[in-house]
Each structure stands twice: as structure tokens, then as C-alpha cells.
Scaffold this motif. Sequence first.
Motif, PDB file in Angstrom:
ATOM      1  N   LEU A 176     -11.717   3.100   3.267  1.00  0.00           N
ATOM      2  CA  LEU A 176     -11.372   1.705   3.553  1.00  0.00           C
ATOM      3  C   LEU A 176     -11.911   0.780   2.467  1.00  0.00           C
ATOM      4  CD1 LEU A 176     -12.031   1.564   7.422  1.00  0.00           C
ATOM      5  CD2 LEU A 176      -9.823   1.725   6.249  1.00  0.00           C
ATOM      6  N   GLU A 177     -13.110   1.064   1.975  1.00  0.00           N
ATOM      7  CA  GLU A 177     -13.697   0.221   0.929  1.00  0.00           C
ATOM      8  C   GLU A 177     -12.929   0.363  -0.385  1.00  0.00           C
ATOM      9  OE1 GLU A 177     -17.774   1.350   0.821  1.00  0.00           O
ATOM     10  OE2 GLU A 177     -18.328   0.116   2.555  1.00  0.00           O
ATOM     11  N   ARG A 178     -12.419   1.537  -0.667  1.00  0.00           N
ATOM     12  CA  ARG A 178     -11.617   1.712  -1.885  1.00  0.00           C
ATOM     13  C   ARG A 178     -10.321   0.896  -1.792  1.00  0.00           C
ATOM     14  NH1 ARG A 178     -13.260   7.215  -0.966  1.00  0.00           N
ATOM     15  NH2 ARG A 178     -14.905   7.816  -2.462  1.00  0.00           N
ATOM     16  N   VAL A 179      -9.740   0.878  -0.593  1.00  0.00           N
ATOM     17  CA  VAL A 179      -8.531   0.070  -0.401  1.00  0.00           C
ATOM     18  C   VAL A 179      -8.837  -1.408  -0.599  1.00  0.00           C
ATOM     19  CG1 VAL A 179      -6.797  -0.661   1.279  1.00  0.00           C
ATOM     20  CG2 VAL A 179      -7.445   1.755   1.117  1.00  0.00           C
ATOM     21  N   ILE A 180      -9.950  -1.869  -0.030  1.00  0.00           N
ATOM     22  CA  ILE A 180     -10.315  -3.285  -0.135  1.00  0.00           C
ATOM     23  C   ILE A 180     -10.631  -3.661  -1.581  1.00  0.00           C
ATOM     24  CG2 ILE A 180     -12.047  -4.985   0.554  1.00  0.00           C
ATOM     25  CD1 ILE A 180     -12.252  -3.467   3.241  1.00  0.00           C
ATOM     26  N   ASN A 181     -11.347  -2.779  -2.297  1.00  0.00           N
ATOM     27  CA  ASN A 181     -11.719  -3.084  -3.681  1.00  0.00           C
ATOM     28  C   ASN A 181     -10.503  -3.143  -4.608  1.00  0.00           C
ATOM     29  OD1 ASN A 181     -14.433  -3.169  -2.964  1.00  0.00           O
ATOM     30  ND2 ASN A 181     -14.759  -0.988  -3.436  1.00  0.00           N
ATOM     31  N   ASN A 182      -9.456  -2.429  -4.273  1.00  0.00           N
ATOM     32  CA  ASN A 182      -8.249  -2.440  -5.107  1.00  0.00           C
ATOM     33  C   ASN A 182      -7.149  -3.332  -4.526  1.00  0.00           C
ATOM     34  OD1 ASN A 182      -8.761  -0.293  -7.292  1.00  0.00           O
ATOM     35  ND2 ASN A 182      -9.331   0.759  -5.409  1.00  0.00           N
ATOM     36  N   ALA A 183      -7.503  -4.102  -3.499  1.00  0.00           N
ATOM     37  CA  ALA A 183      -6.491  -4.927  -2.831  1.00  0.00           C
ATOM     38  C   ALA A 183      -5.988  -6.050  -3.729  1.00  0.00           C
ATOM     39  CB  ALA A 183      -7.057  -5.507  -1.545  1.00  0.00           C
ATOM     40  N   GLU A 184      -6.859  -6.615  -4.588  1.00  0.00           N
ATOM     41  CA  GLU A 184      -6.450  -7.734  -5.427  1.00  0.00           C
ATOM     42  C   GLU A 184      -5.315  -7.324  -6.366  1.00  0.00           C
ATOM     43  OE1 GLU A 184      -7.378 -10.781  -5.078  1.00  0.00           O
ATOM     44  OE2 GLU A 184      -8.836 -10.302  -3.497  1.00  0.00           O
ATOM     45  N   LYS A 185      -5.445  -6.154  -6.965  1.00  0.00           N
ATOM     46  CA  LYS A 185      -4.388  -5.682  -7.857  1.00  0.00           C
ATOM     47  C   LYS A 185      -3.106  -5.404  -7.081  1.00  0.00           C
ATOM     48  CE  LYS A 185      -7.647  -3.515 -11.079  1.00  0.00           C
ATOM     49  NZ  LYS A 185      -8.056  -2.235 -11.714  1.00  0.00           N
ATOM     50  N   PHE A 186      -3.273  -4.860  -5.875  1.00  0.00           N
ATOM     51  CA  PHE A 186      -2.104  -4.539  -5.069  1.00  0.00           C
ATOM     52  C   PHE A 186      -1.395  -5.809  -4.590  1.00  0.00           C
ATOM     53  CE2 PHE A 186      -0.205  -3.619  -0.877  1.00  0.00           C
ATOM     54  CZ  PHE A 186       0.687  -2.629  -1.245  1.00  0.00           C
ATOM     55  N   LEU A 187      -2.182  -6.828  -4.206  1.00  0.00           N
ATOM     56  CA  LEU A 187      -1.589  -8.069  -3.701  1.00  0.00           C
ATOM     57  C   LEU A 187      -0.926  -8.880  -4.816  1.00  0.00           C
ATOM     58  CD1 LEU A 187      -4.311  -9.249  -1.154  1.00  0.00           C
ATOM     59  CD2 LEU A 187      -2.069  -8.252  -0.649  1.00  0.00           C
ATOM     60  N   ALA A 188      -1.354  -8.664  -6.050  1.00  0.00           N
ATOM     61  CA  ALA A 188      -0.732  -9.403  -7.160  1.00  0.00           C
ATOM     62  C   ALA A 188       0.743  -9.068  -7.267  1.00  0.00           C
ATOM     63  CB  ALA A 188      -1.451  -9.082  -8.461  1.00  0.00           C
ATOM     64  N   ASN A 189       1.103  -7.846  -6.983  1.00  0.00           N
ATOM     65  CA  ASN A 189       2.503  -7.439  -7.039  1.00  0.00           C
ATOM     66  C   ASN A 189       3.172  -7.420  -5.662  1.00  0.00           C
ATOM     67  OD1 ASN A 189       2.294  -6.999  -9.851  1.00  0.00           O
ATOM     68  ND2 ASN A 189       1.462  -4.920  -9.488  1.00  0.00           N
ATOM     69  N   ASN A 190       2.351  -7.468  -4.596  1.00  0.00           N
ATOM     70  CA  ASN A 190       2.895  -7.416  -3.232  1.00  0.00           C
ATOM     71  C   ASN A 190       2.188  -8.465  -2.367  1.00  0.00           C
ATOM     72  OD1 ASN A 190       4.582  -4.710  -3.332  1.00  0.00           O
ATOM     73  ND2 ASN A 190       2.581  -4.254  -4.264  1.00  0.00           N
ATOM     74  N   PRO A 191       2.484  -9.721  -2.540  1.00  0.00           N
ATOM     75  CA  PRO A 191       1.791 -10.771  -1.776  1.00  0.00           C
ATOM     76  C   PRO A 191       2.050 -10.696  -0.275  1.00  0.00           C
ATOM     77  CG  PRO A 191       3.644 -11.687  -2.997  1.00  0.00           C
ATOM     78  CD  PRO A 191       3.490 -10.271  -3.458  1.00  0.00           C
ATOM     79  N   ASP A 192       3.170 -10.129   0.122  1.00  0.00           N
ATOM     80  CA  ASP A 192       3.464 -10.044   1.552  1.00  0.00           C
ATOM     81  C   ASP A 192       2.588  -9.010   2.275  1.00  0.00           C
ATOM     82  OD1 ASP A 192       5.423 -11.918   1.155  1.00  0.00           O
ATOM     83  OD2 ASP A 192       7.038 -10.432   0.913  1.00  0.00           O
ATOM     84  N   ALA A 193       1.886  -8.197   1.510  1.00  0.00           N
ATOM     85  CA  ALA A 193       1.049  -7.149   2.110  1.00  0.00           C
ATOM     86  C   ALA A 193      -0.336  -7.658   2.479  1.00  0.00           C
ATOM     87  CB  ALA A 193       0.933  -5.974   1.153  1.00  0.00           C
ATOM     88  N   LYS A 194      -0.577  -8.957   2.306  1.00  0.00           N
ATOM     89  CA  LYS A 194      -1.904  -9.500   2.594  1.00  0.00           C
ATOM     90  C   LYS A 194      -2.307  -9.277   4.055  1.00  0.00           C
ATOM     91  CE  LYS A 194      -4.711 -13.670   2.085  1.00  0.00           C
ATOM     92  NZ  LYS A 194      -5.302 -13.578   3.433  1.00  0.00           N
ATOM     93  N   ILE A 195      -1.353  -9.369   4.955  1.00  0.00           N
ATOM     94  CA  ILE A 195      -1.658  -9.187   6.374  1.00  0.00           C
ATOM     95  C   ILE A 195      -2.186  -7.784   6.653  1.00  0.00           C
ATOM     96  CG2 ILE A 195       0.727  -8.539   6.903  1.00  0.00           C
ATOM     97  CD1 ILE A 195       0.361  -9.912   9.623  1.00  0.00           C
ATOM     98  N   TYR A 196      -1.682  -6.819   5.898  1.00  0.00           N
ATOM     99  CA  TYR A 196      -2.144  -5.439   6.080  1.00  0.00           C
ATOM    100  C   TYR A 196      -3.548  -5.245   5.491  1.00  0.00           C
ATOM    101  CZ  TYR A 196       2.787  -4.781   7.097  1.00  0.00           C
ATOM    102  OH  TYR A 196       4.056  -4.892   7.627  1.00  0.00           O
ATOM    103  N   VAL A 197      -3.773  -5.904   4.357  1.00  0.00           N
ATOM    104  CA  VAL A 197      -5.102  -5.819   3.751  1.00  0.00           C
ATOM    105  C   VAL A 197      -6.138  -6.467   4.664  1.00  0.00           C
ATOM    106  CG1 VAL A 197      -6.519  -6.524   1.791  1.00  0.00           C
ATOM    107  CG2 VAL A 197      -4.167  -5.746   1.420  1.00  0.00           C
ATOM    108  N   ASP A 198      -5.781  -7.585   5.272  1.00  0.00           N
ATOM    109  CA  ASP A 198      -6.694  -8.250   6.211  1.00  0.00           C
ATOM    110  C   ASP A 198      -6.991  -7.346   7.418  1.00  0.00           C
ATOM    111  OD1 ASP A 198      -6.760 -10.427   4.561  1.00  0.00           O
ATOM    112  OD2 ASP A 198      -5.245 -11.569   5.692  1.00  0.00           O
ATOM    113  N   GLY A 199      -5.994  -6.602   7.854  1.00  0.00           N
ATOM    114  CA  GLY A 199      -6.211  -5.661   8.963  1.00  0.00           C
ATOM    115  C   GLY A 199      -7.179  -4.550   8.581  1.00  0.00           C
TER     116      GLY A 199
END
Length: 225
Positions: free
Chosen positions: A124-147
Motif C-alpha cells: 500500500l505504501e508503494r502505491v501511495i508513494n508512486n501515486a503522484e506520477k500515476f495521477l499526473a496521467n490519470n487525474p480521475d484515479a484520485k478517488i482510488y488513491v484516496d481509498g
Amino acid sequence: MSEHIQPENTLQPEGVSLQDSQEPVAPESQSSESVSASTPPAPASDAVSDAVPVGETPSAPAEVSLESRIAALEAERDEYKDLLLRKAAEFENFRRQKEKEMAALIKFADKNLIKSILPIIDDLERVINNAEKFLANNPDAKIYVDGVKMVHQKLLKTLEARQVKRMETIGKKFDHNFHEALTQMPKADLEPDTIVEEFEAGYIMHDEVIRHAKVIVSKPVESAE
């Protein structure tokens, strides 16, 4: 004419003769003096030989004195008292040991379960640490990252409720009791064996390390010749 008078016949019982009617005469008994004189004297009794001389009393076994008997009883009492005290001490040590083992069993009952959850927290921490790069190309996925962040926080709170804490490593001095060094990195501005990077978090449960932190530590910079 003269009458002849016949003498009367003596009446005898039928079947009894005159010889039978006469009692036999017993021979004269010998006098007591002649009998005693002819009888040999009886042997002396053994009891006479065992007789105690006049004026002497038979010897009695020595009686145990009251003081020695009391001393023997006191020694026996002290022996049993010492045995009782030693058995009581052994039982008390046994009871304390079992209480300690039971407390440790209850204290670390969730240890294996928690250790199996730690890799999930790492993911889970690896997902959170790489979330910024992922959200840069997928802004709609923020709700999933918050979950994912919410689940991560709940797991950390669950660990804290069971006295599980995460180690703080960055900038700390390396300690083999808590850390596992994967490699060394030259750092001129840091003292040797200072933790500069954490590869995997370490955790402590009730002051006991359940997983060592995997870290990278500093080392002196080699001077160029």
C-alpha cells in the motif's frame, strides 16, 4: 415216735458260690517310709540355678532421657520444616514462571498475524508513494488513491492498538539490534553508519523487534590519490 429236726439250709443268692462270697484279702501296703526311701531324689530345678542372689535386683535397660527425646523430635521437626519451605519456594517459582509464560502468550498472541500483514502495508505504501506520477496521467484515479490511503491509515491504527510501532530510521545511527544494512553509500556530510535511506520499514511490538528495518547506511568518502 421221735421227730428229727433238720437244720435249716442257709439261703444263698442264686448263681453265687461260697468262694465268691468271700472277699479277697489285699496285701499289706508298704509303709510310706520304705517307699520314700526307695524313690530316687528328683533333679534340682533349673529355676534354682537362675535365682537372683538375695539383696540384688535384675538390671533394667537404660531409659532414654527426656532431654534427648525432645532434641530428637526438634531435629525431626526442623527437617520437615526445611523440606516444606523448599517445596513452597519451588512451587512459587513454578507459579511465577507459568504466569510469565501465559502473559507472554497473551501479549504476543497476534504476533504471527501482524507479521503477515506487514507486507500488505508495504504494498500500500508503494502505491501511495508512486501515486503522484500515476495521477499526473490519470487525474480521475484520485478517488482510488484516496481509498488506498484510507485503508493504509486504518491498518496502521490497528497495529498501534496492539502496541505495534513503526521504527524511525532516517538520520539515525545504525544499530544491528533494529536495522539490517543492505548496502553503504558514500556521504561526506554524514558520519559513518548513518541511515540515509529506508528500503523496508521495521516494526516493534511491545518493545520487541518483530521485523528489522532494511536500510542503506553512509560511509566515508574515499579521497582521490
